[in-house]
Design an enzyme around this catalytic site. Structure first.
Site, PDB file in Angstrom:
ATOM      1  N   ASP A   1       0.859  -1.158   0.000  1.00 30.07           N
ATOM      2  CA  ASP A   1       0.000   0.000   0.000  1.00 30.07           C
ATOM      3  C   ASP A   1       0.913   1.232   0.000  1.00 30.07           C
ATOM      4  OD1 ASP A   1      -3.255   0.570   1.529  1.00 30.07           O
ATOM      5  OD2 ASP A   1      -2.105   1.751   0.096  1.00 30.07           O
TER       6      ASP A   1
HETATM    7  C1  GLC Z   1      -4.110   4.403  -0.376  1.00 31.61           C
HETATM    8  C2  GLC Z   1      -5.086   3.279  -0.106  1.00 31.61           C
HETATM    9  C3  GLC Z   1      -5.118   2.234  -1.197  1.00 31.61           C
HETATM   10  C4  GLC Z   1      -4.870   2.889  -2.532  1.00 31.61           C
HETATM   11  C5  GLC Z   1      -3.450   3.416  -2.534  1.00 31.61           C
HETATM   12  C6  GLC Z   1      -3.115   4.154  -3.843  1.00 31.61           C
HETATM   13  O1  GLC Z   1      -3.407   4.734   0.781  1.00 31.61           O
HETATM   14  O2  GLC Z   1      -4.930   2.600   1.140  1.00 31.61           O
HETATM   15  O3  GLC Z   1      -6.408   1.604  -1.140  1.00 31.61           O
HETATM   16  O4  GLC Z   1      -5.033   1.939  -3.576  1.00 31.61           O
HETATM   17  O5  GLC Z   1      -3.191   4.272  -1.437  1.00 31.61           O
HETATM   18  O6  GLC Z   1      -3.891   5.300  -3.948  1.00 31.61           O
END
Ligand code: GLC
Length: 718
Positions: A272
């Site tokens: 993430d």
């Molecule tokens: C965010 C979210 C995730 C998302 C990623 C990219 O923090 O937790 O769901 O896909 O970053 O935006």
């Protein structure tokens, strides 16, 4: 796995430097402020993927074309400007639509219609591909039983089985039915996220720790990911949270032993956002090199946006903290997906026209099947077309809040508010708007107007990431609006636009009818009007329990029996109570939803009531049949649900678990037979020793229209 592809990967790996390998494991944002640095990194082979912003072109095709040219200019730096010409993969949060916005994922779960959900994501993938997106960070399939957690709106609800079906539907929608077809234009790689137990965050507080046993992890939170892997999902995103002291980002047990070795996931794992670097904040890494080594050795293949891999892995490899074969395995997985996407043959963003009218019709159908009719005292709904009513509440003309969180490429001109929908579906209806402070309706000149509609909701700022709330009750202003509406002495219909389950007990009795309308995207207004005026018979079912009050949370249906006969979820009379100050039952239960007609279930039976364990292990299944008759005056879709109880097992098992559902349209007076099949998968669970298998013994099978189903029969594995 395709042997030709693997040979091509072998060949590429043999030519790559360590830094070029690490480049493939590095994803960065398409940040215009760093344009020069990004282009240089692409030419050096130091970037393998992008986290895209794209933008809201609102139907401006020239702007969209300029965006494709920009995407292709970045791709050209990699494909034509770097030593090995490895294409870069463009990823984005395409969560529930792109230019056309579909209902929030939680609302799509409420359709209990995987085929319809698959269609929504098939169309979404085509629109996203036109903007150069090859990879979506969806589906979000975190089981959640705590509506305080703002991200429950992005997920599949409280149930593992429903989650498994929806996860597979979204993966098929994005990727197509086979990995071989992934390379066709309009198919994009999906990403099952957030692996794992992110939805179990303590107190519903986002990012917080999850204290989950391996038994619960496997039996509650893993099934949606198992469904996604079985459907061929090509990427998985690890979650921010820790589980019992171990950050998922650096858990070899979870990322390699369970996900890759046991479930057989052969795509790649992406972190993430900046989670690899955040291992330092979590106190398990002293510096970037520690963090990079821990994560890569755990099986986390691609670093999203933290640059920790690119800045530290060369040293880690030199010092032997990371073996080059570990590095090669991660790069292999990333290259495998790029080959499967056909990027080595055609890495370019191209445009294939889509049919906005068709897509809007599908969005309207999906929104119509997502909304849940919770209450309809005296059958005041549907309204007659042309009838007038008084309208209170601030969501009547709302558009932006209807499209829900994670919508950034929507076409605003196509979003239909409740007002737009009513004008289209019932043009002769006169709506008298009255603000919430009005305590008398005499100011309202509407003739013969005996209905007050209250349109309230929650804004997107209170939902999604880092948007948990501590109180699920409506705000004081909203409650005042409802109380004032009640004062008019008319029938009060509530249209509630909340993305998450709210605690309605303080106001529920003030409504004669309630439509839970979620945030249903571009066609919210038309779909709502279709239901209000009876063109569509509501068929949505709750994918998450609606609590009475916040204090009941977490509250969900598939609980194991307790040792004492408490007043359980099902509202059985009991000696003891869950609470002294509140009922133990929810406001509205899982799987619940009303229709404008009535259905009668009969003749529930098992075609064979017992099977041997050998038969089950050889693929035999129990066939559970039931007849469902439409005993009302209008046609409608009924969602028959099949729940199972493993009566006596080596571990405690839920008193009910959803193991089948079927949504069928039935004409008035018509009767249909529905058959559920229960085989090894449906009757198995992970035992204490992590073996996934059925146990012999009796099972009670319940079939009905929600988790309160009481008609039951018994089957047995001998
Ligand atoms: C965010 C979210 C995730 C998302 C990623 C990219 O923090 O937790 O769901 O896909 O970053 O935006």
């Amino acid at each position: 796995m395709n042997t030709e592809t693997e040979k091509k990967i072998d060949e590429l790996l043999s030519k790559m430097t360590v830094r070029e390998k690490i480049g493939q494991l590095t994803q960065y944002s398409t940040n215009p402020r760093e344009e020069g640095r990004i282009r240089e990194m692409l030419r050096k082979g130091e970037l393998g993927g992008f986290l895209c912003g794209t933008g809201c072109f609102n139907g401006d095709e020239e702007a969209a074309e300029r965006n494709r040219e920009y995407v292709n200019s970045l791709q050209r730096e990699a494909v034509e400007g770097s030593r090995l010409g490895i294409p870069v993969i463009f990823g984005k949060d395409v969560i529930h639509g792109h230019n056309t916005v579909y209902p929030l994922p939680l609302a799509l779960s409420a359709t209990f219609n995987p085929e319809l959900v698959e269609e929504c994501y098939d169309l979404t993938a085509k629109e996203a591909a036109n903007d150069g997106i090859m990879w979506s960070f969806a589906p979000m399939i975190d089981v959640s039983r705590d509506p305080r957690w703002g991200r429950c709106v992005e997920g599949i609800g409280e149930d593992p089985y429903l989650g498994e079906q929806m996860a597979a539907a979204v993966v098929r929608g994005f990727q197509g039915p086979t990995v071989e077809g992934l390379r066709e234009h309009g198919n994009i790689a999906a990403c099952a996220k957030h692996y794992i137990c992110y939805g179990a965050a303590e107190g519903g507080r986002d990012y917080h720790k999850a204290e989950v046993s391996d038994y619960t992890l496997r039996n509650t939170y893993l099934p949606p990911f198992r469904g996604a892997v079985k459907a061929g999902v090509r990427t998985v995103m690890s979650s921010f949270n820790e589980i019992s002291g171990q950050p998922v980002t650096s858990s070899r047990y979870l990322l390699t032993e369970l996900l890759k070795d046991e479930l057989g996931f052969d795509g790649f794992v992406v972190s993430d956002d900046r989670a690899v670097g955040q291992l330092q904040r979590q106190g398990v890494a002293a510096n970037g090199e520690d963090a990079a080594s821990l994560a890569l050795n755990a099986g986390l293949d691609m670093d999203m946006d933290s640059m920790v891999y690119l800045d530290n892995l060369e040293k880690a490899v030199e010092r032997g903290r990371v073996k080059e074969e570990t590095l090669n395995e991660a790069v292999r997985r990333v290259l495998r997906v790029k080959f499967e996407l056909g990027l080595f043959e055609n890495p370019w963003a191209t445009y294939v026209p889509t049919d906005r009218e068709h897509d809007s019709a599908v969005a309207r159908r999906a929104a119509g099947e997502s909304m849940v009719l919770l209450k309809n005292e005296g059958g005041i709904l549907p309204l007659k077309k042309g009838c007038d009513f008084t309208l209170m509440g601030d969501f009547y003309t709302e558009k932006l809040e209807q499209i829900g969180v994670w919508s950034s490429d929507f076409e605003l001109d196509r979003v239909k508010s409740m007002e737009d929908g009513i004008k289209e579906v019932s043009p002769n209806t006169r709506v008298w708007r009255t603000d919430s402070t009005h305590s008398t309706v005499n100011a309202n000149p509407a003739k013969g107007n005996d209905i007050v509609v209250v349109a309230l909701g929650e804004g997107n700022l209170l939902e999604g990431e880092a948007s948990s709330i501590a109180s699920l009750e409506l705000t004081e202003d909203q409650a005042l609006t409802i109380r004032n509406a009640r004062k008019f002495g008319k029938k009060v219909i509530g249209v509630l636009f909340y993305g998450r389950p709210m605690a309605l007990e303080p106001v529920e009795h003030l409504f004669d009818a309630i439509i839970y309308a979620w945030h249903c995207g571009s066609e919210t207004g038309t779909a709502l009007a279709d239901i209000l005026f009876g063109d569509v018979n509501p068929s949505g079912r709750l994918p998450m329990t609606l609590p009475r009050v916040t204090g009941q949370v977490p509250i969900y249906y598939n609980l194991p029996s307790t040792c004492r006969p408490v007043d359980e979820y099902y509202g059985k009379e009991a000696l003891l109570e869950n609470y002294r100050d509140e009922f133990g039952t929810p406001m509205y239960p899982f799987g619940y939803g009303l229709s404008y007609t009535t259905f009668e279930y009969s003749f529930l039976r098992a075609k064979k009531s017992s099977l041997t364990m050998d038969e089950i292990n050889s693929g035999a299944k129990f066939e559970i049949a039931v007849k469902v008759k439409n005993t009302g005056k209008v046609g409608g879709k009924e969602c028959a649900q099949c729940y199972v109880r493993d009566v006596l097992a080596s571990m405690t098992r839920p008193v009910k678990e959803l193991k089948g559902f079927s949504k069928v349209y039935i004409e008035p007076g018509e009767e249909k037979e529905i058959v559920f099949t229960l085989g090894k998968d449906e009757l198995s669970f992970y035992h204490a020793d992590r073996v996934f298998a059925p146990e012999s013994g009796k099972f009670t099978v319940y079939v009905g229209r929600d988790c309160y189903a009481s008609d039951s029969i018994e089957i047995e594995i001998l």
